[in-house]
Design an enzyme around this catalytic site. Structure first.
Site, PDB file in Angstrom:
ATOM      1  N   HIS A 136      40.576  32.479  38.408  1.00 32.93           N
ATOM      2  CA  HIS A 136      40.971  32.449  39.824  1.00 32.93           C
ATOM      3  C   HIS A 136      40.874  33.830  40.448  1.00 32.93           C
ATOM      4  O   HIS A 136      40.765  34.837  39.763  1.00 32.93           O
ATOM      5  CB  HIS A 136      42.393  31.882  39.998  1.00 32.93           C
ATOM      6  CG  HIS A 136      43.486  32.693  39.352  1.00 32.93           C
ATOM      7  ND1 HIS A 136      44.000  32.403  38.099  1.00 32.93           N
ATOM      8  CD2 HIS A 136      44.170  33.780  39.773  1.00 32.93           C
ATOM      9  CE1 HIS A 136      44.944  33.285  37.799  1.00 32.93           C
ATOM     10  NE2 HIS A 136      45.065  34.135  38.802  1.00 32.93           N
ATOM     11  N   GLU A 168      43.548  40.420  35.945  1.00 35.32           N
ATOM     12  CA  GLU A 168      44.440  39.609  35.130  1.00 35.32           C
ATOM     13  C   GLU A 168      43.613  38.992  34.006  1.00 35.32           C
ATOM     14  O   GLU A 168      42.519  38.466  34.259  1.00 35.32           O
ATOM     15  CB  GLU A 168      45.072  38.510  36.000  1.00 35.32           C
ATOM     16  CG  GLU A 168      46.013  37.583  35.237  1.00 35.32           C
ATOM     17  CD  GLU A 168      46.615  36.490  36.133  1.00 35.32           C
ATOM     18  OE1 GLU A 168      46.265  36.426  37.340  1.00 35.32           O
ATOM     19  OE2 GLU A 168      47.427  35.704  35.614  1.00 35.32           O
ATOM     20  N   HIS A 178      43.913  40.299  43.092  1.00 32.51           N
ATOM     21  CA  HIS A 178      43.416  40.466  41.725  1.00 32.51           C
ATOM     22  C   HIS A 178      42.386  39.393  41.407  1.00 32.51           C
ATOM     23  O   HIS A 178      42.250  38.405  42.135  1.00 32.51           O
ATOM     24  CB  HIS A 178      44.561  40.418  40.706  1.00 32.51           C
ATOM     25  CG  HIS A 178      45.279  39.098  40.605  1.00 32.51           C
ATOM     26  ND1 HIS A 178      46.360  38.766  41.400  1.00 32.51           N
ATOM     27  CD2 HIS A 178      45.070  38.024  39.811  1.00 32.51           C
ATOM     28  CE1 HIS A 178      46.786  37.545  41.076  1.00 32.51           C
ATOM     29  NE2 HIS A 178      46.016  37.068  40.117  1.00 32.51           N
TER      30      HIS A 178
HETATM   31 CO    CO Z   1      46.711  35.388  38.975  1.00 32.80          CO
END
Ligand code: CO
Length: 137
Positions: free
Chosen positions: A8, A130, A81
């Site tokens: 994502h 991440e 992110h």
């Molecule tokens: Co995230």
């Protein structure tokens, strides 16, 4: 470590509801389930599906939310992110650290129920990354 799929893109927002309205109006996109709280991470989260990935809308939760500072600098919200999957979170952490990357905190359970950690943007070309262990599919 082995770099997996883009899971994502995290987007910080002062209001998940307002952001969902933008996705609904502009793209005809609906949220993937209801927004939910992640108190351990100080955020409220809602996902929007795209055919090959997801957008993770994140709103501050509580006074110590890690995204409050980001929203001070970016009051309208913004790209926060990117999240890549890996097959083994511990191997990824060890390899990244061996290559000099600063891992921010210990692996913890993320929004998809699998362990995650963040890598300092200063070691990632300015991008907060991440790393997430792939969910069982
Ligand atoms: Co995230």
């Amino acid at each position: 470590m082995k770099l997996g799929r883009l899971n994502h893109v995290g987007v910080a927002t002062p209001s998940i509801e307002k952001s969902l309205e933008i996705y609904r109006t502009m793209f005809g996109a609906e949220p993937h389930g209801e927004p939910f709280d992640l108190p351990a991470q100080g955020v409220r989260v809602c996902f929007v599906d795209t055919p090959n990935s997801q957008i993770e809308l994140i709103e501050p939760l509580g006074d110590n939310s890690p995204i409050l500072k980001f929203l001070e600098k970016n009051p309208a919200g913004g790209q926060h992110h990117v999240c890549f999957e890996v097959p083994d979170i511990d191997a990824a952490k060890a390899d990244l650290e061996a290559n000099g990357a600063r891992v921010l905190g210990e692996p913890r359970i993320g929004a998809h129920g699998t362990p995650i950690f963040f890598v300092h943007p200063g070691d990632m070309g300015g991008v907060l990354v991440e790393i997430m262990e792939s969910p069982e599919r």
